[in-house]
Design a protein around this motif. Structure first.
Motif: not given
Length: 186
Positions: A18-24, A29-34, A96-103, A149-152
């Protein structure tokens, strides 16, 4: 002859999935910004502004509500730090290297989500004092929880546990709230 069933994935596999799917989602861009904005607002500044606004708007009752929120927040912070120190669950992006910390995370460990725990505890106490704020605070607290979760930064189980812990803490605080506030401000 029936086909053998493969065992269902364990909860940790589902949690990471779930974390991996939502992280993507943040690749848009707008999803990340929100979600980055929501997460930042959940850092604490919005709660302090809410407490100040309650005092300005409602005087003595606003002060009581704000002290109640602040006292609950101190207990939540103490509890959250203790749990993180004892569980030491790595954050999703660290495991998990596939999951990115967006902040950037505020600390090293994942369990429980402090943002979510505080959002639930603060919102619950504020809504107890001011039920009309539910239309604003319930969606905001939910968005803060989802952002983690979305931001990893957290697994869904970190967030769900924080919702439960924050809810129980708020409930106990509400039950003891009048005595707690009276002890602080008389």
């Amino acid at each position: 002859m029936p086909l053998p069933h493969s065992p269902p994935p364990d909860w940790t596999t589902r949690d990471a999935g779930w974390c991996l799917r939502t992280n993507r989602w943040c690749e848009r861009g707008p999803v990340f910004a929100l979600f980055a904005c929501i997460s930042r607002l959940g850092d604490g500044v919005s709660w302090y502004l809410l407490m100040a606004a309650l005092i300005v708007a409602d005087g003595w009752h606003g002060l009581h509500a704000s002290v109640h929120m602040a006292a609950t927040g101190v207990i939540a912070l103490t509890l959250y730090r203790s749990l993180k120190r004892h569980t030491r669950r790595p954050r999703p992006f660290a495991a998990d290297a596939r999951i990115r910390a967006w902040v950037a995370p505020l600390d090293e460990y994942s369990f429980p989500s402090g943002h979510t725990l505080h959002a639930v505890a603060f919102s619950s106490v504020a809504v107890w004092h001011y039920p009309a704020l539910a239309w604003l605070l319930v969606p905001f607290a939910s968005a803060v929880a989802a952002s983690r979760v979305v931001l990893g930064l957290h697994y869904p189980s970190d967030v769900l546990a924080a919702v439960a812990i924050g809810g129980v803490l708020a409930g106990l605080s509400i039950l003891g709230g009048p005595a707690l506030v009276a002890a602080v401000i008389g």
